[in-house]
Scaffold this motif. Structure first.
Motif, mmCIF file in Angstrom:
data_model
loop_
_atom_site.group_PDB
_atom_site.id
_atom_site.type_symbol
_atom_site.label_atom_id
_atom_site.label_comp_id
_atom_site.label_asym_id
_atom_site.label_seq_id
_atom_site.Cartn_x
_atom_site.Cartn_y
_atom_site.Cartn_z
ATOM 1 N N GLY A 66 55.036 31.747 52.568
ATOM 2 C CA GLY A 66 54.284 30.803 51.751
ATOM 3 C C GLY A 66 52.950 31.418 51.402
ATOM 4 N N ALA A 67 52.386 31.064 50.238
ATOM 5 C CA ALA A 67 51.130 31.666 49.803
ATOM 6 C C ALA A 67 50.354 30.679 48.953
ATOM 7 N N ARG A 68 49.036 30.842 48.939
ATOM 8 C CA ARG A 68 48.169 30.008 48.100
ATOM 9 C C ARG A 68 46.917 30.784 47.743
ATOM 10 N N LEU A 69 46.334 30.445 46.592
ATOM 11 C CA LEU A 69 45.085 31.038 46.150
ATOM 12 C C LEU A 69 43.994 29.975 46.160
ATOM 13 N N ALA A 70 42.766 30.387 46.503
ATOM 14 C CA ALA A 70 41.666 29.434 46.640
ATOM 15 C C ALA A 70 40.502 29.714 45.711
ATOM 16 N N GLY A 71 40.291 30.978 45.316
ATOM 17 C CA GLY A 71 39.141 31.325 44.492
ATOM 18 C C GLY A 71 39.467 32.418 43.504
ATOM 19 N N VAL A 72 38.700 32.485 42.399
ATOM 20 C CA VAL A 72 38.946 33.487 41.365
ATOM 21 C C VAL A 72 37.610 33.914 40.771
ATOM 22 N N LYS A 73 37.514 35.197 40.398
ATOM 23 C CA LYS A 73 36.340 35.748 39.740
ATOM 24 C C LYS A 73 36.795 36.602 38.574
ATOM 25 N N THR A 74 36.242 36.330 37.385
ATOM 26 C CA THR A 74 36.622 37.045 36.172
ATOM 27 C C THR A 74 35.448 37.884 35.674
ATOM 28 N N PHE A 75 35.660 39.185 35.519
ATOM 29 C CA PHE A 75 34.633 40.073 34.994
ATOM 30 C C PHE A 75 34.847 40.371 33.516
ATOM 31 N N SER A 76 36.106 40.466 33.104
ATOM 32 C CA SER A 76 36.431 40.726 31.709
ATOM 33 C C SER A 76 37.885 40.340 31.481
ATOM 34 N N ALA A 77 38.354 40.504 30.254
ATOM 35 C CA ALA A 77 39.748 40.174 29.949
ATOM 36 C C ALA A 77 40.730 41.094 30.656
ATOM 37 N N THR A 78 40.243 42.217 31.161
ATOM 38 C CA THR A 78 41.117 43.169 31.843
ATOM 39 C C THR A 78 40.754 43.370 33.313
ATOM 40 N N ASN A 79 39.888 42.505 33.849
ATOM 41 C CA ASN A 79 39.473 42.671 35.243
ATOM 42 C C ASN A 79 39.136 41.317 35.850
ATOM 43 N N ALA A 80 40.039 40.784 36.660
ATOM 44 C CA ALA A 80 39.824 39.533 37.367
ATOM 45 C C ALA A 80 40.401 39.661 38.770
#
Length: 302
Positions: A66-80
């Protein structure tokens, strides 16, 4: 993890970030049907491209149950980046999960797991693409909770654990839990959460600050305290930093000052969207309802 989405199964989003008005990512978890019919949790990633939201495939390690995601950071359209945790069929407890978007696909990036049983990541932020912080908690207290904060740092090549005074139990605080991080600059990073004060015998909101060479711990006093601690942090500038939970506090440069008393609920996440604007969101209590209601607050006087 062999799974497939089924209509009617539950899902939730836990983190959102974007590099532009037409490039926004939201991450969380969803129920999935595994081989054999068992229902478990799987990662959920959605993307806004300016016209609609769409689900983007998101991998989990091959041995994940089982897996889950909690946070996200986006630097550009090609780097997150996205962070969370997963349970493994080959190891007990939970393991850290970090994924990276390269403009084409999400891939799993190796990440440290210092504890033998429980390692969870709750948020991620960075001042640049080669200087990123991921925070969370580790250790099992025997009652379903964690015992120690966990801080990881990306140097452009690999993730490694950072020893942070204040994220572990000491003579003043015990059982710290870390919830949110904001990186203003390479030498200006805030992590917020909660910890039990051994002398005052209560769980208090705490903050950890990195100035480029050392960490400083501070905590909030003089405000209503229900044990929730700080759940989120946002910064308009190095001198205008705000922390949120069941109260709102501002960093004065030397101490946390309450900005508001007891709120009608809990603010779980916050973000700065302009030179003087901060949004915070969470849930509020409603005695006339069977479940909590949404809560959103904004200041334009930051």
């Amino acid at each position: 993890m062999d799974d497939r989405a089924e209509p009617g199964l539950a899902g939730e989003l836990s983190g959102v970030d974007g590099s532009s008005a037409t490039d926004v990512w939201a991450v969380g978890s969803r129920e999935v049907v595994q081989a054999g019919g068992a229902i478990n949790s799987g990662t959920l990633v959605e993307r806004w491209t300016g016209g609609s939201w769409s689900v983007v495939p998101s991998p989990a390690p091959p041995n994940a149950l089982g897996a889950r995601l909690a946070g996200v950071k986006t630097f550009s359209a090609t780097n997150a980046w996205a962070v969370g945790s997963y349970s493994a069929s080959t190891q007990p407890g939970n393991r850290t999960l970090i994924q990276r978007w390269n403009g084409t696909a999400w891939t799993v990036v190796p990440s440290p797991n210092p504890d033998a049983t429980t390692n969870l990541l709750t948020d991620i932020d960075g001042a640049s693409a080669n200087d990123i912080w991921a925070i969370g908690n580790m250790g099992f207290d025997g009652y379903g909770g964690t015992t120690t904060g966990l801080v990881l740092r990306w140097n452009g090549t690999a993730w490694s654990r950072v020893a942070v005074p204040g994220s572990e139990s000491d003579a003043t605080f015990s059982v710290p839990a870390l919830h949110d991080v904001v990186a203003i600059a390479a030498n200006d990073v805030w992590i917020v959460g909660r910890a039990f004060h051994r002398t005052l015998f209560t769980t208090m909101p705490i903050a950890l600050h990195w100035n480029g060479s050392t960490w400083q711990r501070s905590f909030l006093t003089g405000a209503p305290n229900d044990g929730q601690g700080f759940r989120s942090v946002a910064a308009l500038s190095p001198t205008r930093v705000y922390a949120f939970g069941s109260t709102i506090a501002r960093w004065s440069g030397s101490a946390w000052v309450p900005e508001a008393g007891t709120l009608p609920g809990l603010l779980a996440d916050a973000t700065a969207t302009g030179p003087s604007t901060i949004w915070a969101a969470g849930n509020r209590y409603d005695l006339n309802a069977a479940s909590p209601r949404t809560l959103a607050m904004r200041t334009t006087n930051g």
